[in-house]
Design a protein around this motif. Structure first.
Motif, PDB file in Angstrom:
ATOM      1  N   THR A 332     -39.044  -0.782  21.327  1.00  0.00           N
ATOM      2  CA  THR A 332     -37.617  -0.482  21.413  1.00  0.00           C
ATOM      3  C   THR A 332     -37.402   0.534  22.523  1.00  0.00           C
ATOM      4  OG1 THR A 332     -35.663   0.403  20.272  1.00  0.00           O
ATOM      5  CG2 THR A 332     -37.778   1.322  19.628  1.00  0.00           C
ATOM      6  N   ASN A 333     -36.320   0.392  23.262  1.00  0.00           N
ATOM      7  CA  ASN A 333     -36.020   1.339  24.345  1.00  0.00           C
ATOM      8  C   ASN A 333     -34.820   2.218  24.006  1.00  0.00           C
ATOM      9  OD1 ASN A 333     -33.906  -0.456  24.573  1.00  0.00           O
ATOM     10  ND2 ASN A 333     -33.952  -0.534  26.805  1.00  0.00           N
ATOM     11  N   THR A 334     -34.535   2.352  22.701  1.00  0.00           N
ATOM     12  CA  THR A 334     -33.331   3.079  22.291  1.00  0.00           C
ATOM     13  C   THR A 334     -33.377   4.560  22.664  1.00  0.00           C
ATOM     14  OG1 THR A 334     -34.311   3.289  20.080  1.00  0.00           O
ATOM     15  CG2 THR A 334     -32.711   1.516  20.419  1.00  0.00           C
ATOM     16  N   ALA A 335     -34.565   5.151  22.738  1.00  0.00           N
ATOM     17  CA  ALA A 335     -34.661   6.579  23.071  1.00  0.00           C
ATOM     18  C   ALA A 335     -34.120   6.849  24.472  1.00  0.00           C
ATOM     19  CB  ALA A 335     -36.107   7.059  22.948  1.00  0.00           C
ATOM     20  N   ILE A 336     -34.560   6.049  25.451  1.00  0.00           N
ATOM     21  CA  ILE A 336     -34.092   6.271  26.821  1.00  0.00           C
ATOM     22  C   ILE A 336     -32.643   5.829  26.982  1.00  0.00           C
ATOM     23  CG2 ILE A 336     -34.983   4.035  27.668  1.00  0.00           C
ATOM     24  CD1 ILE A 336     -35.535   5.417  30.344  1.00  0.00           C
ATOM     25  N   MET A 337     -32.247   4.757  26.300  1.00  0.00           N
ATOM     26  CA  MET A 337     -30.868   4.289  26.424  1.00  0.00           C
ATOM     27  C   MET A 337     -29.885   5.312  25.849  1.00  0.00           C
ATOM     28  SD  MET A 337     -31.047   1.464  28.050  1.00  0.00           S
ATOM     29  CE  MET A 337     -29.408   0.775  27.803  1.00  0.00           C
ATOM     30  N   ALA A 338     -30.263   5.947  24.738  1.00  0.00           N
ATOM     31  CA  ALA A 338     -29.367   6.906  24.085  1.00  0.00           C
ATOM     32  C   ALA A 338     -29.157   8.145  24.955  1.00  0.00           C
ATOM     33  CB  ALA A 338     -29.928   7.305  22.725  1.00  0.00           C
ATOM     34  N   ILE A 339     -30.249   8.740  25.439  1.00  0.00           N
ATOM     35  CA  ILE A 339     -30.095   9.969  26.222  1.00  0.00           C
ATOM     36  C   ILE A 339     -29.461   9.693  27.573  1.00  0.00           C
ATOM     37  CG2 ILE A 339     -32.455   9.849  27.162  1.00  0.00           C
ATOM     38  CD1 ILE A 339     -30.403  13.027  26.269  1.00  0.00           C
ATOM     39  N   ASP A 340     -29.805   8.571  28.203  1.00  0.00           N
ATOM     40  CA  ASP A 340     -29.199   8.255  29.497  1.00  0.00           C
ATOM     41  C   ASP A 340     -27.712   7.965  29.357  1.00  0.00           C
ATOM     42  OD1 ASP A 340     -31.562   8.694  30.747  1.00  0.00           O
ATOM     43  OD2 ASP A 340     -31.956   6.610  31.294  1.00  0.00           O
ATOM     44  N   GLY A 341     -27.339   7.336  28.248  1.00  0.00           N
ATOM     45  CA  GLY A 341     -25.922   7.074  28.000  1.00  0.00           C
ATOM     46  C   GLY A 341     -25.137   8.361  27.819  1.00  0.00           C
ATOM     47  N   ALA A 342     -25.709   9.294  27.063  1.00  0.00           N
ATOM     48  CA  ALA A 342     -25.043  10.575  26.830  1.00  0.00           C
ATOM     49  C   ALA A 342     -24.928  11.373  28.125  1.00  0.00           C
ATOM     50  CB  ALA A 342     -25.806  11.371  25.774  1.00  0.00           C
ATOM     51  N   LEU A 343     -26.002  11.411  28.912  1.00  0.00           N
ATOM     52  CA  LEU A 343     -25.967  12.132  30.192  1.00  0.00           C
ATOM     53  C   LEU A 343     -24.979  11.505  31.165  1.00  0.00           C
ATOM     54  CD1 LEU A 343     -29.791  12.790  30.673  1.00  0.00           C
ATOM     55  CD2 LEU A 343     -28.030  14.521  30.292  1.00  0.00           C
ATOM     56  N   ASN A 344     -24.905  10.189  31.161  1.00  0.00           N
ATOM     57  CA  ASN A 344     -23.965   9.489  32.039  1.00  0.00           C
ATOM     58  C   ASN A 344     -22.519   9.867  31.705  1.00  0.00           C
ATOM     59  OD1 ASN A 344     -23.424   7.322  34.086  1.00  0.00           O
ATOM     60  ND2 ASN A 344     -22.383   6.390  32.332  1.00  0.00           N
ATOM     61  N   ASP A 345     -22.212   9.962  30.417  1.00  0.00           N
ATOM     62  CA  ASP A 345     -20.863  10.368  30.014  1.00  0.00           C
ATOM     63  C   ASP A 345     -20.566  11.802  30.431  1.00  0.00           C
ATOM     64  OD1 ASP A 345     -20.149   7.960  28.981  1.00  0.00           O
ATOM     65  OD2 ASP A 345     -20.234   8.545  26.866  1.00  0.00           O
ATOM     66  N   LEU A 346     -21.553  12.684  30.306  1.00  0.00           N
ATOM     67  CA  LEU A 346     -21.343  14.079  30.697  1.00  0.00           C
ATOM     68  C   LEU A 346     -21.004  14.195  32.175  1.00  0.00           C
ATOM     69  CD1 LEU A 346     -24.193  15.978  28.799  1.00  0.00           C
ATOM     70  CD2 LEU A 346     -21.737  16.090  28.359  1.00  0.00           C
ATOM     71  N   HIS A 347     -21.623  13.338  32.974  1.00  0.00           N
ATOM     72  CA  HIS A 347     -21.424  13.411  34.418  1.00  0.00           C
ATOM     73  C   HIS A 347     -20.149  12.700  34.878  1.00  0.00           C
ATOM     74  CE1 HIS A 347     -26.067  13.875  34.691  1.00  0.00           C
ATOM     75  NE2 HIS A 347     -25.472  15.022  34.447  1.00  0.00           N
ATOM     76  N   LYS A 348     -19.662  11.758  34.073  1.00  0.00           N
ATOM     77  CA  LYS A 348     -18.535  10.938  34.528  1.00  0.00           C
ATOM     78  C   LYS A 348     -17.242  11.143  33.745  1.00  0.00           C
ATOM     79  CE  LYS A 348     -21.326   7.209  36.534  1.00  0.00           C
ATOM     80  NZ  LYS A 348     -21.590   5.750  36.540  1.00  0.00           N
TER      81      LYS A 348
END
Length: 423
Positions: A332-348
């Motif tokens: 499962t790649n949920t660990a990287i997808m979750a943190i990258d999604g959260a960081l992407n929202d913080l930046h955008k």
């Protein structure tokens, strides 16, 4: 004959290489040294990263008396003699400050370390201790409390070491410049990489090569491999190691243990060290396996640590175990997808503030500000109670970063989280 690493030892702050995370022009440490306000410190980190060199540079900049001991060969007798001399200078007419540098300080026992306390309290000496061990475990708390700073030295980057090697080859005063050696760039890059961030290893290996080259012989990859007793196959085609690491990860991600072991074998045969392989395996354990088999990260870490301890050729067995485990695990790649999604929202996105009921309320006046009043303590409700945790705009938008799969152990997390929604 003086080792090349000793001959090339920098003598000024501006010549010092590495440790840019705490030493750069304008940094607090740099200014403290230049302003002569540097007090005492503990330096810790791997060998060959500049601890002794920086201590000697500091002593030179301070215009102070400098004493140096190695804790593996000196004891209380030698220490007391230095402290007596320092006391005379400090309380004498000139009131001179003395610096004491103790290398491998962790080798002294508690009694030996505590012998410094009175001199530190009185200001008789300024102390610099260096250690390869974590000082918070290896140095007495009483000493740590009297030392103003602890600096962690990191392994030098490949670029740092490459620069040192070039300087040594070109320097006609302290280095090898007068010999007019001819070298291949890839050979120097390989030597910089294979030295493992240790400037002493890199420079002394270069010195050994220079002393034993035949007249007119070029310093090439083969020579470096022979000197380091390591394969240099990667450096003939510099992209190979990255291609093999990529192929290893993709084969593990694709659950193909045979292909995964094949690429591990090619990495080992090409000269990859345990750290290079181990770093990638630890990333894979979280990026590609994650919560589908949460124990993977612990097992892989144990395998990598074991490989580091036993070394090659036996390390291949520990690494093989880790690779076979990872390639045979559910994914499962949920660990990287979750943190990258959260960081992407913080930046955008323009994110709302932390909800009032989640803010820290452990201080006088918090209640008057409406902070913490509506917080529901889940344990008081049997372990779960419905409540808003995301900032307002993300909560209203129904944002979800973690989308659990039904793979492996993650299926249990998925079922648990879904059951909460039904309450």
């Amino acid at each position: 004959m003086i080792p090349l690493s000793t001959g090339m030892r920098p003598e000024t702050l501006d010549e010092f290489t590495g440790q840019e995370h705490f030493l750069y022009k304008g940094s607090l440490l740099y200014n403290a040294i230049k302003n002569k306000t540097f007090d005492s410190a503990i330096f810790f980190g791997p060998s060959g990263t500049g601890k002794t060199t920086l201590a000697r540079i500091i002593a030179g900049e301070m215009d102070a008396n400098f004493y140096e001991l190695n804790a593996s060969t000196a004891g209380i007798k030698e220490l007391k003699e230095i402290l007596e001399r320092a006391k005379v200078k400090f309380f004498g007419l000139q009131k001179e400050t003395s610096y004491l540098y103790v290398d491998e300080f962790h080798r002294w026992n508690k009694l030996q370390q505590d012998s410094l306390l009175k001199a530190l309290e009185e200001g008789v000496i300024r102390f610099i201790g260096s250690t390869t061990e974590n000082p918070y475990f290896a140095v007495n708390n009483a000493v740590l409390s009297r030392v103003s700073s602890v600096y962690e030295f990191r392994r030098l980057s490949k670029e740092n070491i490459y620069g040192l090697l070039c300087k040594a080859l070109e320097d006609t005063e302290k280095g090898l410049g007068k010999r007019r050696l001819v070298w291949e760039e890839t050979a120097l890059e390989a030597l910089a990489d294979l030295s493992g961030g240790d400037a002493r290893v890199a420079l002394d290996t270069l010195g050994f090569i220079a002393d034993n080259l035949n007249e007119g012989q070029i310093l090439d990859l083969k020579i470096v491999g022979e000197a380091m007793q390591r394969q240099t196959a990667f450096y003939d085609r510099r992209e190979d190691k990255f291609n093999l690491l990529s192929a290893l990860q993709k084969s593990i991600r694709g659950s193909d243990p045979d292909a995964s072991i094949h690429y591990l074998a090619r990495l080992i045969d090409g000269g990859a060290d345990v750290q290079m392989i181990g770093r990638r395996l630890l990333v894979i354990a979280s990026e590609d396996i994650g919560l589908a088999y949460p124990q993977a990260i612990s097992i892989v870490q144990a395998c990598v640590q074991a490989a580091l301890m036993v070394g090659f050729p036996e390390a291949r067995i520990n690494l093989s175990e880790a690779v076979l485990l990872l390639s045979s695990c559910p994914k499962t790649n949920t660990a990287i997808m979750a943190i990258d999604g959260a960081l992407n929202d913080l930046h955008k996105k323009n994110i709302d503030d932390v909800p009032l009921h989640l803010k820290d309320s452990h201080y006088s006046g918090a209640a008057k500000r409406g902070i913490g009043l509506d917080y529901k303590y889940p344990h008081a409700y049997g372990g779960y109670v419905e409540q808003q945790y995301l900032p307002d705009n993300l909560y209203k938008a129904g944002v979800r970063y973690y989308e659990p799969t039904a793979n492996g152990k993650e299926a249990a997390f998925k079922n648990y989280l879904e059951s909460l929604k039904k309450k």
